[in-house]
Design an enzyme around this catalytic site. Sequence first.
Site, PDB file in Angstrom:
ATOM      1  N   PHE A  22       0.842  -1.196   0.000  1.00 43.20           N
ATOM      2  CA  PHE A  22       0.000   0.000   0.000  1.00 43.20           C
ATOM      3  C   PHE A  22       0.877   1.246   0.000  1.00 43.20           C
ATOM      4  CE2 PHE A  22      -2.373  -3.286   2.232  1.00 43.20           C
ATOM      5  CZ  PHE A  22      -3.646  -3.197   1.678  1.00 43.20           C
ATOM      6  N   ASP A  23       0.404   2.234  -0.712  1.00 46.98           N
ATOM      7  CA  ASP A  23       0.926   3.594  -0.520  1.00 46.98           C
ATOM      8  C   ASP A  23       0.213   4.186   0.688  1.00 46.98           C
ATOM      9  OD1 ASP A  23       2.222   6.012  -0.869  1.00 46.98           O
ATOM     10  OD2 ASP A  23       0.724   6.730  -2.329  1.00 46.98           O
ATOM     11  N   GLY A  24       0.755   5.281   1.231  1.00 48.81           N
ATOM     12  CA  GLY A  24       0.175   5.864   2.435  1.00 48.81           C
ATOM     13  C   GLY A  24      -0.904   6.882   2.143  1.00 48.81           C
ATOM     14  N   PHE A  32      -1.102  -0.882  -4.398  1.00 50.81           N
ATOM     15  CA  PHE A  32      -2.063   0.209  -4.512  1.00 50.81           C
ATOM     16  C   PHE A  32      -1.334   1.543  -4.376  1.00 50.81           C
ATOM     17  CE2 PHE A  32      -4.506  -3.395  -2.843  1.00 50.81           C
ATOM     18  CZ  PHE A  32      -5.617  -3.402  -3.682  1.00 50.81           C
ATOM     19  N   ASP A  44      -1.912   6.030  -5.567  1.00 52.14           N
ATOM     20  CA  ASP A  44      -2.836   7.017  -6.129  1.00 52.14           C
ATOM     21  C   ASP A  44      -2.209   7.851  -7.241  1.00 52.14           C
ATOM     22  OD1 ASP A  44      -2.392  10.038  -4.343  1.00 52.14           O
ATOM     23  OD2 ASP A  44      -1.160   8.249  -4.097  1.00 52.14           O
TER      24      ASP A  44
END
Length: 566
Positions: A419-421, A536, A538
Site C-alpha cells: 500500500f501507498d500511504g 495500490f 494514487d
Amino acid sequence: MSQTSLKQKKKNETGSRYSKDSLEAEKRRDSEKSGVRLSTQMRRAVNPNHSLRCCAMRCHPSCRHCLSAAEGTVLLGPCRTIRIYIHMCLLWEQGRQITMIRLPNSSATSGTSSTSLSQQELPQQLMAQPSPPTPPTPPKPPNPSPATPPEIQPKTGARRTSKMYENPEAWAHGIVRDIRDSRDTPQSREYPRTPPTEWKSYAQRRALYSSQLDHDCVTDLPRRREEEEDEDEAYWASVRTLYEKTASCSRPKPPKPKHAITIAVSSRALFNMVDDRKIYEEEGLEKYMEYQLTNENVILTPGPAFRFVKALQHVNTRLRELYPDEQDLFDIVLMTNNHAQVGVRLINSVNHYGLLIDRFCLTGGKSPIGYLKAYLTNLYLSADSEKVQEAIQEGIASATMFDGAKDIAYCDTQLRVAFDGDAVLFSDESEHIAKEHGLDKFFQHETLFENKPLAQGPLKGFLEDLGRLQKKFYAKDERLLCPIRTYLVTARSAASSGARVLKTLRRWGLEIDEALFLAGAPKGPILVKIRPHIFFDDQMFHIQGAQKFGTITAHVPYGINQKMNN
C-alpha cells in the site's frame, strides 16, 4: 315223464334261474364299483397339477388291458367310453398329440363286456376341433370282428338318477368344457370410477370413516415423520461423507456474504481480453458476441488480477485447515458488463484454472456499479478506470488494474499486498498541504500534528480485513507461517513525517509487517524485491514506474492528484 325227470328238470330250472340272478347281481356290483372308480379318476383328471402319467386309468380288475395316457398315447381297450373320452379331452387341452391304438378283445373278460371306441362314438364337438399334425400312426392290429358292448339294463328301483349314469359322455364333456373355460376366461374385476363431478373434499371423505381410525392414523403420523426424517438425515450424511472423500468433488462451500470479505473482479481484470476489447470497439457488439460464442471453448489467458485471486484462495485454504467452520473468508465475485452468452466462456476459463468463483454478475452492457453494494463488496478491481471512479464516488474501495511489463515469479504460499500511504490508506490532507504550500510547510505540519491520527483513506477497510485474518493465524501460533503479509511503501521521509503514519496505524489497531519510507525515491526497484501480488497507489507516476519492473499495480483514483490531473 317220470317224477324223477320232473324233479331233475325243476332242479335245472331253479339252477338256471339262480345263476342268471347271480350274474345280474354281479354285473350290478361291477357297474357300481366302476362308477366309484370313475368318480375317483375324474377327480384326478380335472386336477391340472396332476400329471398325465399318474392319471392312467385301469379297467375292471378282471380285464388284462388298460388305458394309458402317457406321452400322448391313448390305448383303446375294453374300457368304458367315458374314461377314454376324458383323457382324450385333457390331452387335447394340453396340445398333446393323440394316437389311438385299438387293442384286440380278450377272452378273459367274460365277467365284463369289452369295448372299442370307434370314431362314430366320439362326441361331435371333439371331432369338430382342429387337431395338430400327428405323426404316422402304427398299423392297427387285425380285429375283424370288434365286439360291441351289450346294453346292461339296471333293475327297476336301482339308484341311477345321477347325470353321470344317465349320460356319462355329456357329463364328462361338460367337466372338460368348464376346465377349458376357466383357463381361457380371465378373471377380471371392474371397479366403479367416481367422476370428477362427484369428488369429495378431505373433510367429507373423513366423515365416512370412524373417528378411532382417524385417531390411530394421527397418532402414528408424528412417529412416521420422525422415522422419515431420521432416514433422510442418515442418507444425506452418507452422501456428504462420500462427497467429502471424493477428490474431484472436494469443492468447499462459499462463505456467507454477510461474514465474508467480498472481492469483486471484472472479467478484463481477471483475464486478458485485450483482443476481445478491440473487436468490440472496432466492429461493434454483434461481432463481439459472435466472436465470443464461436470461441467459448477457448480458454482465456490470465489477467492482472489472476495471481491476486489465486493468493486469496490459498489464504482461505489455510484458514479452513485451522478453522473448519470459518466463515470470515475471501469471497470472489466476477462482476462484468458482458452479455450472459459470454458467461459460458468465462465459466469454462474459471473451471479450467481451478478458481473458486461461484458468484457471477453479468449485466449485459449496463454498468455493474449499482450491484456492488448489493453484493456487499469490500474491494472492486477493474480494468475500466471510469467504472472504478464511479465506485469510489459510491464509497466503495476500488482500483484500476495494470499488468506488469515483465513476467516475474510470485510467491504461491503467501499473499503479499503493498500500500501507498497518502490518499490510499490515509486521507489526502497532507497531499493538499504539499501541493499548495510546498514540502517545507508539509514537514512542519506533520511534526506539529504528529500525535493526531490521520483520517482514513479508501483502502483502510481492506487493510483492516487483512489484519483481522492475520490475528486468526497468530492465535494458532502461526505468526512466522502466516500466509498474509502487508507492506507500506511510501515516498514520505521517516524522520520528518514517518512518526505520524506509524502512530496512526497503532491508533487504528492495525499492524503493518513492513514499512518502507523512500523519501521521494522511485518505488519500482523496491517493489521488485517485494514482488507483491498487488500494489495500490494514487499517483500514475509511481504506477508506471513499478509497472516497468514487472509489478502488478492498482491505481486508486482518489484525492487532490486526481483533480489536478483532470
